[in-house]
Design an enzyme around this catalytic site. Structure first.
Site, mmCIF file in Angstrom:
data_model
loop_
_atom_site.group_PDB
_atom_site.id
_atom_site.type_symbol
_atom_site.label_atom_id
_atom_site.label_comp_id
_atom_site.label_asym_id
_atom_site.label_seq_id
_atom_site.Cartn_x
_atom_site.Cartn_y
_atom_site.Cartn_z
ATOM 1 N NE ARG A 54 -2.814 0.566 3.346
ATOM 2 C CZ ARG A 54 -2.052 0.946 4.376
ATOM 3 N NH1 ARG A 54 -1.426 2.104 4.335
ATOM 4 N NH2 ARG A 54 -1.930 0.167 5.415
ATOM 5 C CE1 TYR A 107 -15.210 12.403 -16.533
ATOM 6 C CE2 TYR A 107 -14.435 12.329 -14.274
ATOM 7 C CZ TYR A 107 -15.011 11.707 -15.361
ATOM 8 O OH TYR A 107 -15.359 10.394 -15.270
ATOM 9 C CG ASP A 178 -7.949 16.660 -15.366
ATOM 10 O OD1 ASP A 178 -7.245 16.040 -16.184
ATOM 11 O OD2 ASP A 178 -9.033 16.221 -14.927
ATOM 12 C CE LYS A 203 -11.016 8.799 -19.072
ATOM 13 N NZ LYS A 203 -11.309 10.086 -18.450
HETATM 14 C C1 LIG Z 1 -11.896 10.510 -17.235
HETATM 15 C C2 LIG Z 1 -11.433 11.807 -16.677
HETATM 16 C C3 LIG Z 1 -11.215 11.949 -15.297
HETATM 17 C C4 LIG Z 1 -11.494 10.834 -14.309
HETATM 18 O O1 LIG Z 1 -10.560 9.806 -14.434
HETATM 19 P P1 LIG Z 1 -10.898 8.274 -13.992
HETATM 20 O O2 LIG Z 1 -9.633 7.559 -14.349
HETATM 21 O O3 LIG Z 1 -12.088 7.861 -14.795
HETATM 22 O O4 LIG Z 1 -11.186 8.296 -12.542
HETATM 23 C C5 LIG Z 1 -10.753 13.169 -14.849
HETATM 24 N N1 LIG Z 1 -10.530 14.197 -15.700
HETATM 25 C C6 LIG Z 1 -10.731 14.090 -17.021
HETATM 26 C C7 LIG Z 1 -10.452 15.260 -17.896
HETATM 27 C C8 LIG Z 1 -11.192 12.899 -17.560
HETATM 28 O O5 LIG Z 1 -11.401 12.813 -18.880
#
Ligand SMILES: *Cc1c(COP(=O)(O)O)cnc(C)c1O
Length: 380
Positions: A54, A107, A178, A203
């Site tokens: 962890r 998001y 982000d 992604k």
């Molecule tokens: C998908 C996404 C998230 C969330 O990520 P997860 O891996 O699904 O928790 C956050 N920010 C953006 C811009 C995203 O496209």
């Protein structure tokens, strides 16, 4: 653990070469996948000693190091169980009763989490138009954290990141970015002074729609230590196999992003002239409101397109149903092209048009993608 490497490697080389095991006769070229929850240890542990999975695992380290170097951070990245887990870690830096200034087209789950924090921790959440620098600056006094997405999901607004960082720091606020849509190949927020960067590794970084994973980065020693402590205390960790797969995906990131971006720019250009199309958003289009900023601040325009077909939400749904090659699905950044109408989710922001389709352009042959789109646009 890592072989000596020249400091000035380009990102396209780093994605391939960073995080390799030390070179020695008979050593593996790729890091091994280690599935042990615990490590042999007795007595008082030495600093950095491997103890328990962890806290840290050697299967995380190569990916963390590679992403840290790609973002130009002084520290390795910290992997988390998902993008949302890394966002939760970043938002834990906001004190109870503090203020969070957030892009209104961030998001949707990020916004949902901010609302949850507002209720449970008295955090004052202020939603702003991230491309309207003046209105963001006006919301900053008293803020603890400015949270930026650029380009935004799904509206593709481009923020003036250096101007926002300067204003936020003058107001005493941290800046988190982000960077999921852009990837570090296209935008490196630390170069513009950001304090925290997060990724939904799910992604583009992993890139094959088979992993859910997140990562958070901070340059500052104190912030990095707080994010690490949050991860260990909350247990919001990733499994070793996910991280191993993500590193495998990262090796082709430069090729994938290059191809997806060129496909996206070509499709956006053709869509903008299509008789069945009401509006296209992609920062590559000279007429796009985000074009000038993207040209100045980014090394590309990304591979997400906003598309509004003529005929409203019904026409958008019919288009999704008529496509054969494009996959109807949420998520983005995989090798396969996919799309969805964002307002099919009742939680999506009401300022996102009902008929807006978010296209995640993949790495297929651009003519095949176009043939499918053009046929479905004419049929729906
Ligand atoms: C998908 C996404 C998230 C969330 O990520 P997860 O891996 O699904 O928790 C956050 N920010 C953006 C811009 C995203 O496209």
């Amino acid at each position: 653990m890592t072989p000596a490497q020249p400091a000035d490697l380009s990102p396209a080389t780093l994605v391939v070469s960073a995080g390799r095991p030390a070179r020695a006769q008979g050593a593996p070229v790729n890091p091994p996948l280690v599935l042990s929850s615990t490590y042999v240890s007795q007595g008082v542990p030495a600093p950095g000693e491997m103890l328990y999975a962890r806290m840290s695992t050697e299967t995380w380290h190569p990916f963390e190091e590679a992403l840290g170097r790609l973002e130009g951070s002084t520290h390795p990245a910290l992997v988390f169980g998902s993008g949302m887990a890394s966002i939760a870690a970043a938002f834990s830096l906001i004190p109870d009763g503090g203020r969070l200034v957030l892009a209104r087209h961030a998001y949707q789950v990020t916004i949902g989490y901010a609302r949850d924090l507002a209720q449970r921790h008295g955090i004052d959440v202020v939603l702003v138009d991230i491309d309207d620098t003046e209105s963001v600056v006006a919301a900053l006094p008293g803020a603890s954290l400015l949270w930026v997405e650029s380009p935004t999901n799904p509206m593709l607004e481009v923020a003036d990141l250096p101007a926002l960082v300067e204003a936020a720091h003058a107001a005493g606020a941290l800046v988190g970015v982000d960077n999921t849509f852009a990837t570090p190949l296209v935008q490196r927020p630390f170069e513009h002074g950001a304090d925290i960067v997060i990724h939904s590794v799910t992604k583009y970084l992993a890139g094959h729609s088979d992993v859910v994973l997140g990562a958070a980065l901070a340059d500052d020693d104190g912030l990095h230590a707080r994010l690490l402590a949050y991860r260990t205390l909350h247990g919001s960790i990733a499994g070793p196999f996910e991280v191993w797969l993500a590193l495998r995906g990262l090796r082709t990131l430069a090729l994938r992003v290059e191809r997806a971006q060129s496909n996206a720019a070509e499709l956006a250009r053709r869509l903008a002239e299509h008789p069945a199309v009401e509006q296209v958003r992609h920062p590559s289009l000279p007429s796009d409101p985000g074009h000038e900023r993207a040209r100045r601040l980014m090394d590309g325009y990304g591979a997400i397109i906003g598309l509004r077909p003529r005929g409203g939400a019904a026409a958008a749904d019919a288009l999704v149903a008529a496509l054969e090659l494009w996959v109807p699905a949420t998520s983005l950044g995989g090798v396969e092209s996919s799309l969805e109408r964002r307002r099919r989710f009742p939680t999506e922001s009401v300022t996102v048009p009902e008929d807006l389709l978010r296209l995640s352009v993949g790495i297929e042959d651009v003519e095949d993608l176009w043939t499918d789109l053009d046929r479905a646009l004419r049929a729906s």
